[in-house]
Design a protein around this motif. Structure first.
Motif, PDB file in Angstrom:
ATOM      1  N   TYR A 109       0.866  -1.179   0.000  1.00  0.00           N
ATOM      2  CA  TYR A 109       0.000   0.000   0.000  1.00  0.00           C
ATOM      3  C   TYR A 109       0.898   1.222   0.000  1.00  0.00           C
ATOM      4  O   TYR A 109       1.841   1.307   0.790  1.00  0.00           O
ATOM      5  CB  TYR A 109      -0.895   0.034   1.240  1.00  0.00           C
ATOM      6  CG  TYR A 109      -1.587   1.379   1.453  1.00  0.00           C
ATOM      7  CD1 TYR A 109      -2.872   1.601   0.970  1.00  0.00           C
ATOM      8  CD2 TYR A 109      -0.938   2.420   2.111  1.00  0.00           C
ATOM      9  CE1 TYR A 109      -3.484   2.832   1.141  1.00  0.00           C
ATOM     10  CE2 TYR A 109      -1.547   3.654   2.288  1.00  0.00           C
ATOM     11  CZ  TYR A 109      -2.817   3.854   1.798  1.00  0.00           C
ATOM     12  OH  TYR A 109      -3.422   5.073   1.961  1.00  0.00           O
ATOM     13  N   GLY A 112      -2.449   5.677  -1.161  1.00  0.00           N
ATOM     14  CA  GLY A 112      -3.854   5.406  -1.427  1.00  0.00           C
ATOM     15  C   GLY A 112      -4.109   4.287  -2.409  1.00  0.00           C
ATOM     16  O   GLY A 112      -5.269   4.031  -2.754  1.00  0.00           O
ATOM     17  N   ARG A 113      -3.073   3.603  -2.857  1.00  0.00           N
ATOM     18  CA  ARG A 113      -3.242   2.499  -3.800  1.00  0.00           C
ATOM     19  C   ARG A 113      -2.607   1.235  -3.267  1.00  0.00           C
ATOM     20  O   ARG A 113      -1.605   1.282  -2.551  1.00  0.00           O
ATOM     21  CB  ARG A 113      -2.622   2.839  -5.155  1.00  0.00           C
ATOM     22  CG  ARG A 113      -3.364   3.920  -5.923  1.00  0.00           C
ATOM     23  CD  ARG A 113      -2.815   4.066  -7.310  1.00  0.00           C
ATOM     24  NE  ARG A 113      -3.585   5.032  -8.091  1.00  0.00           N
ATOM     25  CZ  ARG A 113      -3.379   5.294  -9.370  1.00  0.00           C
ATOM     26  NH1 ARG A 113      -2.423   4.652 -10.021  1.00  0.00           N
ATOM     27  NH2 ARG A 113      -4.121   6.182 -10.010  1.00  0.00           N
ATOM     28  N   THR A 115      -0.932  -2.395  -4.576  1.00  0.00           N
ATOM     29  CA  THR A 115      -0.319  -2.965  -5.772  1.00  0.00           C
ATOM     30  C   THR A 115       0.204  -4.357  -5.488  1.00  0.00           C
ATOM     31  O   THR A 115       0.821  -4.594  -4.446  1.00  0.00           O
ATOM     32  CB  THR A 115       0.865  -2.086  -6.248  1.00  0.00           C
ATOM     33  OG1 THR A 115       0.406  -0.754  -6.467  1.00  0.00           O
ATOM     34  CG2 THR A 115       1.474  -2.633  -7.528  1.00  0.00           C
ATOM     35  N   ARG A 134      -2.044  -2.998 -10.286  1.00  0.00           N
ATOM     36  CA  ARG A 134      -2.930  -2.363  -9.323  1.00  0.00           C
ATOM     37  C   ARG A 134      -4.009  -3.334  -8.856  1.00  0.00           C
ATOM     38  O   ARG A 134      -4.631  -4.025  -9.665  1.00  0.00           O
ATOM     39  CB  ARG A 134      -3.569  -1.124  -9.956  1.00  0.00           C
ATOM     40  CG  ARG A 134      -4.343  -0.266  -8.976  1.00  0.00           C
ATOM     41  CD  ARG A 134      -4.821   0.997  -9.652  1.00  0.00           C
ATOM     42  NE  ARG A 134      -5.610   1.808  -8.740  1.00  0.00           N
ATOM     43  CZ  ARG A 134      -6.240   2.927  -9.094  1.00  0.00           C
ATOM     44  NH1 ARG A 134      -6.137   3.367 -10.338  1.00  0.00           N
ATOM     45  NH2 ARG A 134      -6.941   3.612  -8.223  1.00  0.00           N
ATOM     46  N   GLU A 135      -4.203  -3.410  -7.552  1.00  0.00           N
ATOM     47  CA  GLU A 135      -5.199  -4.306  -6.960  1.00  0.00           C
ATOM     48  C   GLU A 135      -6.478  -3.518  -6.689  1.00  0.00           C
ATOM     49  O   GLU A 135      -6.488  -2.584  -5.889  1.00  0.00           O
ATOM     50  CB  GLU A 135      -4.657  -4.884  -5.647  1.00  0.00           C
ATOM     51  CG  GLU A 135      -5.641  -5.782  -4.917  1.00  0.00           C
ATOM     52  CD  GLU A 135      -6.081  -6.972  -5.743  1.00  0.00           C
ATOM     53  OE1 GLU A 135      -7.091  -6.826  -6.473  1.00  0.00           O
ATOM     54  OE2 GLU A 135      -5.440  -8.024  -5.649  1.00  0.00           O
ATOM     55  N   LEU A 136      -7.542  -3.898  -7.397  1.00  0.00           N
ATOM     56  CA  LEU A 136      -8.827  -3.205  -7.254  1.00  0.00           C
ATOM     57  C   LEU A 136      -9.821  -4.000  -6.413  1.00  0.00           C
ATOM     58  O   LEU A 136     -10.963  -3.578  -6.258  1.00  0.00           O
ATOM     59  CB  LEU A 136      -9.424  -2.930  -8.641  1.00  0.00           C
ATOM     60  CG  LEU A 136      -8.564  -2.060  -9.557  1.00  0.00           C
ATOM     61  CD1 LEU A 136      -9.212  -1.922 -10.926  1.00  0.00           C
ATOM     62  CD2 LEU A 136      -8.328  -0.681  -8.941  1.00  0.00           C
ATOM     63  N   TYR A 159      -9.789   5.074   1.644  1.00  0.00           N
ATOM     64  CA  TYR A 159      -9.572   4.041   0.637  1.00  0.00           C
ATOM     65  C   TYR A 159     -10.903   3.458   0.173  1.00  0.00           C
ATOM     66  O   TYR A 159     -11.158   3.319  -1.029  1.00  0.00           O
ATOM     67  CB  TYR A 159      -8.668   2.940   1.186  1.00  0.00           C
ATOM     68  CG  TYR A 159      -8.345   1.891   0.153  1.00  0.00           C
ATOM     69  CD1 TYR A 159      -7.250   2.036  -0.684  1.00  0.00           C
ATOM     70  CD2 TYR A 159      -9.166   0.773  -0.016  1.00  0.00           C
ATOM     71  CE1 TYR A 159      -6.973   1.094  -1.664  1.00  0.00           C
ATOM     72  CE2 TYR A 159      -8.893  -0.169  -0.986  1.00  0.00           C
ATOM     73  CZ  TYR A 159      -7.795  -0.001  -1.810  1.00  0.00           C
ATOM     74  OH  TYR A 159      -7.540  -0.922  -2.791  1.00  0.00           O
ATOM     75  N   GLU A 162     -13.020   5.749  -1.946  1.00  0.00           N
ATOM     76  CA  GLU A 162     -12.541   5.880  -3.325  1.00  0.00           C
ATOM     77  C   GLU A 162     -12.739   4.611  -4.144  1.00  0.00           C
ATOM     78  O   GLU A 162     -13.021   4.677  -5.336  1.00  0.00           O
ATOM     79  CB  GLU A 162     -11.055   6.261  -3.325  1.00  0.00           C
ATOM     80  CG  GLU A 162     -10.783   7.661  -2.790  1.00  0.00           C
ATOM     81  CD  GLU A 162      -9.307   7.995  -2.763  1.00  0.00           C
ATOM     82  OE1 GLU A 162      -8.491   7.121  -3.159  1.00  0.00           O
ATOM     83  OE2 GLU A 162      -8.962   9.108  -2.334  1.00  0.00           O
ATOM     84  N   HIS A 163     -12.612   3.454  -3.498  1.00  0.00           N
ATOM     85  CA  HIS A 163     -12.602   2.195  -4.250  1.00  0.00           C
ATOM     86  C   HIS A 163     -13.856   1.347  -4.047  1.00  0.00           C
ATOM     87  O   HIS A 163     -14.117   0.454  -4.855  1.00  0.00           O
ATOM     88  CB  HIS A 163     -11.371   1.369  -3.869  1.00  0.00           C
ATOM     89  CG  HIS A 163     -10.072   2.063  -4.165  1.00  0.00           C
ATOM     90  ND1 HIS A 163      -9.509   2.085  -5.424  1.00  0.00           N
ATOM     91  CD2 HIS A 163      -9.237   2.772  -3.370  1.00  0.00           C
ATOM     92  CE1 HIS A 163      -8.383   2.772  -5.386  1.00  0.00           C
ATOM     93  NE2 HIS A 163      -8.197   3.199  -4.152  1.00  0.00           N
TER      94      HIS A 163
END
Length: 251
Positions: A109, A112-113, A115, A134-136, A159, A162-163
């Motif tokens: 992490y 904010g992302r 991976t 990128r892990e969604l 997080y 946003e996701h």
């Protein structure tokens, strides 16, 4: 195609994504159709991408170029752990693979992302549900839970705002309240598990790496392994033990 900047930049990145995600070489004509531009525009974009080594032109079409592995190495370097563990991460993942019989992953992490930085899964293994990049689906994966459990509550809320928490299988947690309870359990037991939450056929197990924050960064790292659920069910304790020993440097 997402529009987050100048159209030519968005289109060039869309071309790069299209080639990266294709199962084989992609023609300029197919790329033009996929990106939604004229063939002449596609060639205008492909020229610099090829010249800079991001793509390679073959008789059958365009494929990823020699610059791509360098980008992956740079990503690993920038996401390196404070104790230098990233230098030996590939070997650590191989040891986890041998000890557990499952595919091993290094995830992180930052900013904010989340991976998937590296994995033992071959690039040709299209059945494997956790490819580098990128892990969604972090809310549904063990590595995502292990990372999110380490964050302050405000960052976790940001997080998920946003996701989101899309339902991927009947087992996926989609409630913020249930997720907070799940992450509290992760912190309490020291590891995270996802049984069919991201992919109904797979179980993954993960834990945050000690001293995970990289120097001068907000990065948090995790080590994880995935196996077919039936296989994991036959030896969960052995898999957890091997992963814990790897993270502690004893494997």
């Amino acid at each position: 195609m997402p529009q987050g900047g100048p159209q030519s930049v968005d289109r060039a990145l869309a071309v790069l994504d299209a080639v990266a995600e294709a199962p084989g070489p992609v023609s300029a004509k197919a790329l033009a159709r996929q990106v939604g531009c004229a063939l002449s525009t596609a060639y205008h974009l492909l020229g610099p991408l090829t010249d800079r080594g991001y793509l390679t032109r073959t008789p059958l079409g365009y494929v990823p170029g020699p610059r791509i592995p360098g980008l992956h190495r740079a990503l690993r370097r920038h996401l390196g752990t404070a104790d230098g563990r990233a230098d030996g991460m590939a070997e650590l993942l191989s040891r986890v693979r041998r000890a557990t019989g499952g595919e091993a992953y290094h995830t992180a992490y930052q900013g904010g992302r989340i991976t998937v930085v590296d994995t033992t899964a071959p690039v040709t293994d299209t059945a494997n549900p956790f490819a580098p990049g990128r892990e969604l689906r972090a809310h549904a994966t063990a590595h995502g839970k292990a990372l999110l459990a380490e964050l302050p509550r405000a960052l976790r809320r940001r997080y998920f705002d946003e996701h989101g928490m899309a339902r991927l299988t009947p087992a996926t947690i989609t409630s913020a309240e249930r997720m907070e309870a799940e992450l509290a359990r992760v912190r309490g037991q020291g590891f995270a598990v996802s049984i069919g939450e991201a992919d109904p056929a797979y179980t993954c197990l993960a834990l945050a790496l000690p001293g995970a924050a990289g120097a001068g960064t907000d990065a948090v790292h995790a080590l994880s392994v995935s196996l077919p659920t039936a296989e994991y069910g036959r030896r969960p304790d052995a898999v957890r033990r091997a992963l814990a020993e790897a993270a502690a440097g004893r494997l």
